[in-house]
Design a protein around this motif. Structure first.
Motif, PDB file in Angstrom:
ATOM      1  N   MET A   1      -5.103  22.604  24.719  1.00 41.10           N
ATOM      2  CA  MET A   1      -6.425  23.199  24.873  1.00 41.10           C
ATOM      3  C   MET A   1      -7.062  23.351  23.504  1.00 41.10           C
ATOM      4  N   GLY A   2      -8.387  23.542  23.481  1.00 43.49           N
ATOM      5  CA  GLY A   2      -9.012  23.830  22.208  1.00 43.49           C
ATOM      6  C   GLY A   2     -10.395  23.258  22.050  1.00 43.49           C
ATOM      7  N   THR A   3     -10.826  23.202  20.803  1.00 43.97           N
ATOM      8  CA  THR A   3     -12.122  22.692  20.401  1.00 43.97           C
ATOM      9  C   THR A   3     -11.904  21.705  19.259  1.00 43.97           C
ATOM     10  N   SER A   4     -12.997  21.173  18.725  1.00 38.34           N
ATOM     11  CA  SER A   4     -12.863  20.231  17.605  1.00 38.34           C
ATOM     12  C   SER A   4     -12.357  20.928  16.338  1.00 38.34           C
ATOM     13  N   PHE A   5     -12.322  22.253  16.349  1.00 36.01           N
ATOM     14  CA  PHE A   5     -11.830  23.009  15.196  1.00 36.01           C
ATOM     15  C   PHE A   5     -10.410  23.540  15.389  1.00 36.01           C
ATOM     16  N   ASP A   6      -9.934  23.562  16.626  1.00 34.40           N
ATOM     17  CA  ASP A   6      -8.649  24.212  16.931  1.00 34.40           C
ATOM     18  C   ASP A   6      -8.134  23.632  18.251  1.00 34.40           C
ATOM     19  N   ALA A   7      -7.260  22.627  18.162  1.00 34.37           N
ATOM     20  CA  ALA A   7      -6.725  21.981  19.363  1.00 34.37           C
ATOM     21  C   ALA A   7      -5.210  22.084  19.343  1.00 34.37           C
ATOM     22  N   ARG A   8      -4.660  22.930  20.215  1.00 30.88           N
ATOM     23  CA  ARG A   8      -3.238  23.260  20.217  1.00 30.88           C
ATOM     24  C   ARG A   8      -2.483  22.452  21.264  1.00 30.88           C
ATOM     25  N   VAL A   9      -1.223  22.187  20.994  1.00 31.21           N
ATOM     26  CA  VAL A   9      -0.386  21.472  21.957  1.00 31.21           C
ATOM     27  C   VAL A   9       0.864  22.299  22.247  1.00 31.21           C
ATOM     28  N   THR A  10       1.399  22.085  23.440  1.00 34.22           N
ATOM     29  CA  THR A  10       2.660  22.736  23.818  1.00 34.22           C
ATOM     30  C   THR A  10       3.599  21.687  24.392  1.00 34.22           C
ATOM     31  N   THR A  11       4.877  22.024  24.397  1.00 35.94           N
ATOM     32  CA  THR A  11       5.889  21.162  24.996  1.00 35.94           C
ATOM     33  C   THR A  11       6.982  22.055  25.574  1.00 35.94           C
ATOM     34  N   ARG A  12       8.029  21.449  26.100  1.00 36.52           N
ATOM     35  CA  ARG A  12       9.192  22.208  26.556  1.00 36.52           C
ATOM     36  C   ARG A  12      10.427  21.359  26.297  1.00 36.52           C
ATOM     37  N   PHE A  13      11.588  22.010  26.231  1.00 29.78           N
ATOM     38  CA  PHE A  13      12.806  21.325  25.809  1.00 29.78           C
ATOM     39  C   PHE A  13      13.886  21.372  26.884  1.00 29.78           C
TER      40      PHE A  13
ATOM     41  N   GLU B   1      -3.790  21.928  10.125  1.00 28.18           N
ATOM     42  CA  GLU B   1      -4.749  22.979   9.789  1.00 28.18           C
ATOM     43  C   GLU B   1      -5.693  23.268  10.959  1.00 28.18           C
ATOM     44  N   ARG B   2      -5.694  22.392  11.971  1.00 28.21           N
ATOM     45  CA  ARG B   2      -6.527  22.619  13.156  1.00 28.21           C
ATOM     46  C   ARG B   2      -5.698  22.641  14.442  1.00 28.21           C
ATOM     47  N   GLY B   3      -4.395  22.817  14.322  1.00 25.98           N
ATOM     48  CA  GLY B   3      -3.581  22.799  15.534  1.00 25.98           C
ATOM     49  C   GLY B   3      -2.251  23.492  15.333  1.00 25.98           C
ATOM     50  N   ARG B   4      -1.483  23.569  16.418  1.00 25.71           N
ATOM     51  CA  ARG B   4      -0.152  24.157  16.363  1.00 25.71           C
ATOM     52  C   ARG B   4       0.648  23.648  17.556  1.00 25.71           C
ATOM     53  N   LEU B   5       1.974  23.745  17.439  1.00 25.94           N
ATOM     54  CA  LEU B   5       2.880  23.344  18.510  1.00 25.94           C
ATOM     55  C   LEU B   5       3.637  24.572  18.992  1.00 25.94           C
ATOM     56  N   ASP B   6       3.611  24.793  20.314  1.00 26.73           N
ATOM     57  CA  ASP B   6       4.339  25.895  20.929  1.00 26.73           C
ATOM     58  C   ASP B   6       5.016  25.390  22.190  1.00 26.73           C
ATOM     59  N   THR B   7       5.729  26.280  22.866  1.00 27.54           N
ATOM     60  CA  THR B   7       6.366  25.914  24.132  1.00 27.54           C
ATOM     61  C   THR B   7       5.686  26.639  25.284  1.00 27.54           C
ATOM     62  N   ALA B   8       5.745  26.028  26.458  1.00 29.43           N
ATOM     63  CA  ALA B   8       5.161  26.609  27.671  1.00 29.43           C
ATOM     64  C   ALA B   8       5.949  26.087  28.868  1.00 29.43           C
TER      65      ALA B   8
ATOM     66  N   HIS C   1      -4.303  14.307  24.031  1.00 30.34           N
ATOM     67  CA  HIS C   1      -5.367  15.227  24.439  1.00 30.34           C
ATOM     68  C   HIS C   1      -5.997  15.892  23.214  1.00 30.34           C
ATOM     69  N   ALA C   2      -5.138  16.397  22.329  1.00 29.81           N
ATOM     70  CA  ALA C   2      -5.638  17.123  21.159  1.00 29.81           C
ATOM     71  C   ALA C   2      -6.441  16.215  20.234  1.00 29.81           C
ATOM     72  N   THR C   3      -6.015  14.971  20.084  1.00 37.77           N
ATOM     73  CA  THR C   3      -6.729  14.032  19.218  1.00 37.77           C
ATOM     74  C   THR C   3      -8.136  13.771  19.744  1.00 37.77           C
ATOM     75  N   TYR C   4      -8.254  13.685  21.069  1.00 37.37           N
ATOM     76  CA  TYR C   4      -9.585  13.540  21.677  1.00 37.37           C
ATOM     77  C   TYR C   4     -10.429  14.774  21.357  1.00 37.37           C
ATOM     78  N   THR C   5      -9.876  15.953  21.598  1.00 38.78           N
ATOM     79  CA  THR C   5     -10.617  17.181  21.355  1.00 38.78           C
ATOM     80  C   THR C   5     -11.029  17.301  19.893  1.00 38.78           C
ATOM     81  N   LEU C   6     -10.104  16.990  18.984  1.00 38.70           N
ATOM     82  CA  LEU C   6     -10.400  17.072  17.559  1.00 38.70           C
ATOM     83  C   LEU C   6     -11.382  15.996  17.096  1.00 38.70           C
ATOM     84  N   GLY C   7     -11.481  14.907  17.872  1.00 38.74           N
ATOM     85  CA  GLY C   7     -12.388  13.821  17.523  1.00 38.74           C
ATOM     86  C   GLY C   7     -13.811  14.051  17.973  1.00 38.74           C
ATOM     87  N   LEU C   8     -14.041  15.119  18.731  1.00 41.59           N
ATOM     88  CA  LEU C   8     -15.400  15.464  19.129  1.00 41.59           C
ATOM     89  C   LEU C   8     -16.199  15.902  17.900  1.00 41.59           C
ATOM     90  N   SER C   9     -17.500  15.804  17.992  1.00 47.07           N
ATOM     91  CA  SER C   9     -18.352  16.103  16.840  1.00 47.07           C
ATOM     92  C   SER C   9     -18.365  17.594  16.505  1.00 47.07           C
TER      93      SER C   9
END
Length: 529
Positions: A259-271, A246-253, A289-297
């Motif tokens: 990137m993101g904030t404590s409310f929206d931290a997105r991750v990307t990968t490649r195959f 509910e605060r993230g998504r997975l995409d490719t790059a 990375h996203a877990t750190y960002t989401l763990g901010l206050s």
């Protein structure tokens, strides 16, 4: 009167008008900074879109948009309103709480650096980075360094100019490093890099001379792995680790990032359909990375206390999840059944075979993001040495491909056949991010120190990982690292979390024991030497 503790231990009385003045100045400072932070978060969303979903023809408009936002943020950060508030608070710092002092310290550092640099240079750096991104992508695809070289040359020139404005009396590279790691001086950084290099080079040599045979082809011998099934696997693993969708998504790059904030931290990968572990560990890395960002206050959003403590600490979180959790033998008890579900042809693999394949030390890998835990740092070192020489003027941009290839042959015993798998492989120089690469090795060293402390604090952590239970390690990291944001400077944060100042000792002990055991090395490689 309101009383505060003096530095000598006694009580001092602060006049009411100083308290009112300080309160007003602090409120003004935070209001202004909130606007700046929101502008910068909007920039990051546009940057995410440029790398993930923007159509190829969108570059000219996106360049103008990012440049405009950079200018607005720079002007706001250097505005007299902030300067006046900081000056008032400098004169009345005794009235501030410890959190308020940390907030002022962080905003002051950013203000002073921004105020030293003209708006026109900030805009040009942003424009160059936006234009360079699509050129880099094309140059990499076409193996054409010459197409990218003018942009790299301009980035080098702009970074030199930037460092000159901030402090012409200091080593330009030290000034640039502070954009990514502002709290550790260059001599501390170089001492950690030196210790890592001196420990790893003989260890890698010993591994390559070892007669030990690992199940290195456990996955590659199985044929290909569809991108669609790899993506489904990565999503399942993210869910298992506790990624809040509910605060993230997975995409490719083209180059994975988060990137993101404590409310929206997105991750990307490649195959890569020949290598399912590449996307898997890339995804776990970005999850860190996203877990750190989401763990901010959430409550401290758009303040320094709701922002990360810069890139070395950020990398410690990604490397901790990727290596200390993701590559651990315990985690493979959880991971292998998930792989079997999406790729039934792997059913015959044992946990030990999978663990060995995931932790082999490569003899022929040219790509940093696909590197093993040990040779990874030689990849980082090569980049650090090249960009340091570029900024110093010791080498020219035109020499980069040949110097890169020579260093790969010297440090890793392999030589790239193309620039696409050589000096064009990383995205960082297209962004103009010079001074970034050392944070990868610094983060790995911090990860080892933090994980060792977590193991002492959490009863049977290894067993919990093997059982697929990650709540306690996430809570420990959130309590000891994430929730503090930029409240503490780097060394103090690590010291409070682990009880010791930041060094490479825990990392060297960790890799010595792990790889000494894997490759049956002599005892000297099984202790932190």
């Amino acid at each position: 009167m309101i009383h505060h503790q003096s530095t000598s231990g006694g009580l001092i009385a602060l006049p009411w008008y100083i308290l009112i003045m300080s309160t007003d100045a602090y409120a003004t400072l935070c209001e202004q900074y909130e606007q700046i932070a929101n502008i910068q978060h909007a920039q990051s969303v546009l940057s995410w879109d440029q790398q993930v979903t923007m159509p190829e023809g969108g570059t000219p408009a996106r360049t103008a948009q990012l440049s405009a936002l950079s200018t607005v943020a720079h002007n706001a950060l250097t505005d007299d309103i902030i300067a006046d508030a900081l000056e008032t608070l400098r004169a009345n710092s005794d009235s501030l709480s410890s959190d308020e002092k940390a907030t002022v310290r962080e905003i002051r550092r950013k203000h002073e650096r921004a105020a030293a640099v003209p708006e026109s240079l900030v805009a040009e750096m942003s424009e160059t980075a936006s234009e360079a991104l699509s050129v880099w992508e094309s140059a990499k695809a076409n193996n054409d360094f010459n197409a990218f070289a003018p942009y790299l040359q301009r980035h080098v020139e702009l970074n030199r100019e930037y460092a000159e404005y901030i402090d012409p009396t200091r080593d330009a590279y030290a000034v640039l490093l502070e954009e990514f790691e502002p709290c550790l001086p260059l001599d501390h950084v170089e001492s950690v890099l030196r210790e890592i290099r001196e420990a790893l080079i003989p260890m890698i040599d010993a591994i390559r001379a070892s007669d030990t045979t690992l199940a290195t082809d456990a996955f590659t011998r199985q044929g290909t792995y569809s991108s669609a099934n790899q993506e489904a696997l990565c999503r399942d693993v993210l869910t298992t680790l506790g990624y809040p969708w509910e605060r993230g998504r997975l995409d490719t790059a083209p180059h994975p990032f988060s990137m993101g904030t404590s409310f929206d931290a997105r991750v990307t990968t490649r195959f890569d359909e020949t290598d399912p572990l590449g996307s898997l560990f890339s995804t776990i890395h970005e999850f860190g990375h996203a877990t750190y960002t989401l763990g901010l206050s959430d409550d401290a959003y758009a303040t320094p206390l709701g922002e990360d403590r810069d890139l070395s600490v950020h990398e410690s979180q990604s490397r901790l999840w990727e290596n200390h959790v993701g590559r651990s033998r315990a985690f493979w008890n959880v991971l292998l059944p998930q792989i079997n579900t999406h790729f039934p042809k792997t059913d015959a693999l044992s946990v030990n075979e999978a663990y060995e394949a995931a932790n082999q030390v490569y003899k022929d890998n040219l790509i940093r993001v696909n590197a093993d835990e040990l040779t990874y740092h030689l990849h980082v070192l090569i980049r650090y040495e090249i960009e340091r020489a570029l900024i110093a003027g010791d080498i020219d941009v035109a020499e980069v491909p040949a110097i890169w290839d020579d260093k790969y042959e010297e440090y890793l015993g392999i030589r790239p056949e193309t620039d696409a798998e050589g000096c064009l492989q990383d995205i960082h120089w297209s962004h103009g991010n010079i001074g970034y690469f050392p944070t990868y090795s610094l983060g790995s060293a911090m990860a080892a120190q933090l994980y060792a402390a977590a193991e002492e604090s959490i009863v049977e952590l290894d067993s919990k990982v093997a059982a697929g239970s990650f709540d306690e390690i996430r809570r420990w990291l959130q309590t000891n690292v994430h929730q503090h944001g930029a409240r503490y400077e780097t060394d103090k944060l690590i010291t409070q979390a682990t009880g010791s100042s930041f060094t490479a000792d825990a990392f060297i002990s960790y890799v010595s024991e792990k790889y000494g055991s894997l490759y049956d090395l002599d005892q000297e490689f099984r202790v932190g030497n």
